[in-house]
Write a protein that holds these residues in place. Structure first.
Motif, PDB file in Angstrom:
ATOM      1  N   SER A   1     -16.159  45.667  -7.776  1.00  0.00           N
ATOM      2  CA  SER A   1     -15.429  44.410  -7.900  1.00  0.00           C
ATOM      3  C   SER A   1     -15.643  43.575  -6.638  1.00  0.00           C
ATOM      4  N   PRO A   2     -15.909  42.283  -6.781  1.00  0.00           N
ATOM      5  CA  PRO A   2     -16.118  41.427  -5.615  1.00  0.00           C
ATOM      6  C   PRO A   2     -14.884  41.423  -4.719  1.00  0.00           C
ATOM      7  N   GLU A   3     -15.130  41.523  -3.405  1.00  0.00           N
ATOM      8  CA  GLU A   3     -14.056  41.429  -2.418  1.00  0.00           C
ATOM      9  C   GLU A   3     -14.334  40.190  -1.560  1.00  0.00           C
ATOM     10  N   ILE A   4     -13.416  39.243  -1.623  1.00  0.00           N
ATOM     11  CA  ILE A   4     -13.652  37.926  -0.994  1.00  0.00           C
ATOM     12  C   ILE A   4     -12.551  37.632   0.018  1.00  0.00           C
ATOM     13  N   LEU A   5     -12.961  37.193   1.204  1.00  0.00           N
ATOM     14  CA  LEU A   5     -12.017  36.774   2.233  1.00  0.00           C
ATOM     15  C   LEU A   5     -12.196  35.277   2.474  1.00  0.00           C
ATOM     16  N   ILE A   6     -11.112  34.538   2.332  1.00  0.00           N
ATOM     17  CA  ILE A   6     -11.118  33.102   2.651  1.00  0.00           C
ATOM     18  C   ILE A   6     -10.223  32.909   3.864  1.00  0.00           C
ATOM     19  N   GLU A   7     -10.866  32.583   4.994  1.00  0.00           N
ATOM     20  CA  GLU A   7     -10.146  32.445   6.264  1.00  0.00           C
ATOM     21  C   GLU A   7      -9.977  30.953   6.579  1.00  0.00           C
ATOM     22  N   LEU A   8      -8.726  30.512   6.522  1.00  0.00           N
ATOM     23  CA  LEU A   8      -8.463  29.094   6.736  1.00  0.00           C
ATOM     24  C   LEU A   8      -8.708  28.697   8.190  1.00  0.00           C
ATOM     25  N   SER A   9      -9.189  27.451   8.406  1.00  0.00           N
ATOM     26  CA  SER A   9      -9.445  26.956   9.758  1.00  0.00           C
ATOM     27  C   SER A   9      -8.139  26.529  10.420  1.00  0.00           C
TER      28      SER A   9
ATOM     29  N   GLY B   1      -4.344  32.957   6.562  1.00  0.00           N
ATOM     30  CA  GLY B   1      -3.970  31.773   7.310  1.00  0.00           C
ATOM     31  C   GLY B   1      -3.596  32.065   8.745  1.00  0.00           C
ATOM     32  N   SER B   2      -4.039  33.216   9.289  1.00  0.00           N
ATOM     33  CA  SER B   2      -3.618  33.626  10.633  1.00  0.00           C
ATOM     34  C   SER B   2      -4.138  32.695  11.728  1.00  0.00           C
ATOM     35  N   LYS B   3      -5.275  32.017  11.493  1.00  0.00           N
ATOM     36  CA  LYS B   3      -5.845  31.120  12.507  1.00  0.00           C
ATOM     37  C   LYS B   3      -5.416  29.672  12.322  1.00  0.00           C
ATOM     38  N   ALA B   4      -4.651  29.416  11.271  1.00  0.00           N
ATOM     39  CA  ALA B   4      -4.256  28.028  10.974  1.00  0.00           C
ATOM     40  C   ALA B   4      -2.965  27.670  11.704  1.00  0.00           C
ATOM     41  N   SER B   5      -3.014  26.573  12.456  1.00  0.00           N
ATOM     42  CA  SER B   5      -1.793  26.098  13.126  1.00  0.00           C
ATOM     43  C   SER B   5      -1.031  25.125  12.235  1.00  0.00           C
TER      44      SER B   5
ATOM     45  N   ILE C   1      -7.762  38.459 -11.436  1.00  0.00           N
ATOM     46  CA  ILE C   1      -8.032  38.348  -9.991  1.00  0.00           C
ATOM     47  C   ILE C   1      -6.790  38.815  -9.237  1.00  0.00           C
ATOM     48  N   LYS C   2      -7.020  39.688  -8.245  1.00  0.00           N
ATOM     49  CA  LYS C   2      -5.931  40.118  -7.376  1.00  0.00           C
ATOM     50  C   LYS C   2      -5.914  39.189  -6.158  1.00  0.00           C
ATOM     51  N   ALA C   3      -4.884  38.383  -6.054  1.00  0.00           N
ATOM     52  CA  ALA C   3      -4.776  37.417  -4.949  1.00  0.00           C
ATOM     53  C   ALA C   3      -3.780  37.925  -3.922  1.00  0.00           C
ATOM     54  N   GLU C   4      -4.246  38.021  -2.689  1.00  0.00           N
ATOM     55  CA  GLU C   4      -3.405  38.500  -1.595  1.00  0.00           C
ATOM     56  C   GLU C   4      -3.314  37.416  -0.518  1.00  0.00           C
ATOM     57  N   LEU C   5      -2.096  37.059  -0.137  1.00  0.00           N
ATOM     58  CA  LEU C   5      -1.888  36.025   0.883  1.00  0.00           C
ATOM     59  C   LEU C   5      -1.454  36.670   2.189  1.00  0.00           C
ATOM     60  N   LYS C   6      -2.147  36.280   3.281  1.00  0.00           N
ATOM     61  CA  LYS C   6      -1.787  36.781   4.610  1.00  0.00           C
ATOM     62  C   LYS C   6      -1.498  35.598   5.538  1.00  0.00           C
ATOM     63  N   HIS C   7      -0.310  35.620   6.125  1.00  0.00           N
ATOM     64  CA  HIS C   7       0.090  34.569   7.077  1.00  0.00           C
ATOM     65  C   HIS C   7       0.046  33.173   6.442  1.00  0.00           C
ATOM     66  N   ILE C   8       0.352  33.142   5.161  1.00  0.00           N
ATOM     67  CA  ILE C   8       0.455  31.855   4.451  1.00  0.00           C
ATOM     68  C   ILE C   8       1.929  31.547   4.276  1.00  0.00           C
ATOM     69  N   PRO C   9       2.424  30.435   4.793  1.00  0.00           N
ATOM     70  CA  PRO C   9       3.863  30.117   4.682  1.00  0.00           C
ATOM     71  C   PRO C   9       4.293  29.979   3.228  1.00  0.00           C
ATOM     72  N   ARG C  10       5.574  30.276   3.007  1.00  0.00           N
ATOM     73  CA  ARG C  10       6.139  30.055   1.681  1.00  0.00           C
ATOM     74  C   ARG C  10       6.383  28.566   1.465  1.00  0.00           C
ATOM     75  N   LEU C  11       6.470  28.172   0.230  1.00  0.00           N
ATOM     76  CA  LEU C  11       6.797  26.771  -0.086  1.00  0.00           C
ATOM     77  C   LEU C  11       8.281  26.521   0.155  1.00  0.00           C
TER      78      LEU C  11
END
Length: 517
Positions: A445-453, A481-485, A507-517
């Motif tokens: 299964s594809p493993e994808i990391l999207i690292e926000l600027s 979102g750990s690097k996003a200010s 799709i299994k979506a995992e959020l790290k250091h992404i603020p809640r709405l």
């Protein structure tokens, strides 16, 4: 002794000599802009005097020179027609001055910080080109356009290029000789061989050119009258027989239009355009200041407002900081604002005491000075340097040059800004995140990391949406979102919506250091 007073006179010799060159350039420009604006010539001189003495004293800019601006000519012409009289227009200038003072206290000068350097450099290069193109006709004795006109299109259907071609079919031999002699002296004066001679180094080439031009024309009158330069190709300063004739020529503001809405529309227009031109000019001259000094822009708006308030009160044209005179000031070796202040006094002395002597100066000599200033602003090395930086800098730069050349200063700046902003938006659109596909074996299964600027704005929303929509089914996606200010609310909504619907594509979506709405 007051420290600021001491600093003002710390470079007296260089500032004194520079002020004379700036005065010689400003004198015909003040007259030409007044002529092009359809107002009394004295109005242009009054604006120049106040721009030098009043604004020069009140301003905190070290090199900027203020006076009537060619960019306001069309506004002045239209406003006088709409208001019905020059006297009513003067009231609009006073109100514009008050508005500029208010803008200064409201800290609106920060606008000047938002103009990209590529656009500012493009403005300087365009002004240089315009100076060269506009002054060549005066260099050869074709003075159909007012000395201060800067617009591409002229009345009667002519334009800068057609006037240039016409000039060489209407050559005045005396002007041609003096013009090219002046150019030769200015080029020679810039050589190291001259600059190494201490006595000559202290003497600006522009001053030498003017005195020599007057002397050569005197020789023409005596020995070759057929090529001598007549009054139509010389400085044309109004001559007053006494103080009463001087004051009787001055126009004063009329309050008859105080209830006319057009008056306030005109005042707002002048305040906005004059403020923008001032902010652009001071920002540009600060950029090329060898000492890299910065002008407090809010203080500059207050100084300009004071100048316009007084100029309108005693019959002068609207005033802005003017890049042509400011560049001449820098090129002539000015170090402090004393040069700008002194040039205002020279204008006052010239119109009050020495008009007959000033009217001996050939326009061809002054045109040569401006052509050399123009060359320094639009030196080929500048284009080469901008090209080497890359197209994101070069394209806004060259578009600004072309737009100003074929329209006017403010329209050209806005076009250049639009192109500059396009590249900024494009950069934001392209780099909102880093995308890593860490699939390590066939069939897994594809493993994808999207690292926000660091900064993800609403401008990045479309690009991120496109990426999320094309993630393969059955993937494991981590949005980090750990690097996003800063993450814009619109982007947060998009991310949380994706997580909410990801199961539809397994799709299994995992959020790290992404603020809640």
């Amino acid at each position: 002794m007051n420290k600021s007073f001491t600093n003002l006179f710390s470079h007296f010799r260089t500032d004194f000599m520079s002020s004379i060159v700036v005065f010689l350039v400003a004198l015909p420009l003040c007259l030409g802009i007044a002529l092009a604006s359809g107002v009394p010539l004295l109005s242009g001189i009054i604006a120049g005097i106040i721009g030098g003495i009043v604004i020069g004293t009140a301003s905190k800019s070290h090199l900027s020179v203020s006076g009537p601006a060619a960019g306001l000519v069309v506004i002045v012409l239209n406003a006088i027609e709409d208001l019905g009289s020059f006297e009513s227009f003067l009231l609009a200038v006073m109100i514009a001055g008050v508005l500029q003072i208010i803008l200064g206290y409201a800290k609106a000068g920060v606008i000047g910080m938002y103009f990209p350097s590529s656009v500012i450099k493009g403005m300087l290069a365009a002004i240089g080109l315009i100076l060269i193109l506009k002054q060549i006709p005066h260099l050869v004795g074709f003075d159909s356009d007012a000395f201060g006109e800067m617009e591409f299109f002229q009345q009667g259907g002519s334009n800068t290029f057609s006037a240039l071609f016409d000039a060489f079919t209407h050559v005045q031999m005396g002007s041609l000789i003096i013009g090219f002699l002046s150019m030769g002296i200015l080029i020679l004066w810039s050589k190291k061989s001259i600059q190494n001679i201490k006595a000559l180094k202290q003497l600006p080439g522009g001053v030498v050119v003017v005195f020599l031009a007057v002397f050569v024309n005197y020789l023409f009158i005596q020995f070759a009258p057929e090529i001598a330069i007549d009054a139509s190709h010389l400085v044309s300063l109004p001559v007053f027989s006494d103080f009463e004739s001087f004051t009787s020529t001055m126009a004063l503001p009329s309050f008859d239009a105080i209830g006319n809405p057009t008056l306030y529309i005109t005042a707002i227009t002048i305040a906005i355009v004059a403020s923008l031109e001032t902010l652009l000019s001071t920002e540009a001259i600060d950029r090329i200041d060898p000492e890299k000094r910065r002008t407090p822009q809010n203080a500059e708006l207050k100084a300009q407002g004071l100048g316009n308030l007084l100029s309108g009160a005693i019959g002068g044209l609207p005033i802005t900081a003017v890049i042509v005179r400011s560049s001449t000031n820098l090129a002539s070796g000015a170090k402090t604002k004393l040069s700008a202040i002194l040039h205002g006094f020279w204008l006052l002395i010239a119109v009050a005491l020495l008009p007959t002597i000033m009217n001996l100066i050939p326009l061809a000599a002054l045109a040569a000075i401006l052509i050399m200033v123009g060359y320094k602003l639009t030196n080929p090395a500048l284009y080469k340097a901008q090209f080497k930086v890359g197209r994101k800098q070069f394209i806004p730069f060259i578009v600004t040059v072309i737009a100003i050349l074929f329209t006017d200063l403010l329209i050209g700046i806005l076009v250049g800004m639009a192109v500059g902003v396009f590249y900024i938006l494009r950069a934001n659109y392209q780099v909102p995140y880093k995308y890593y596909d860490s699939t390590n074996r066939a069939g897994s299964s594809p493993e994808i990391l999207i690292e926000l600027s660091e900064h993800v704005s609403f401008l990045n929303k479309a690009n991120l949406r496109n990426t999320l929509e094309h993630i393969p089914d059955n993937s494991h996606v981590i949005l980090d979102g750990s690097k996003a200010s800063l993450i814009d609310h619109d982007v947060l909504e998009l991310i949380h919506d994706f997580k909410f619907t990801a199961h539809e594509k397994n799709i299994k979506a995992e959020l790290k250091h992404i603020p809640r709405l």
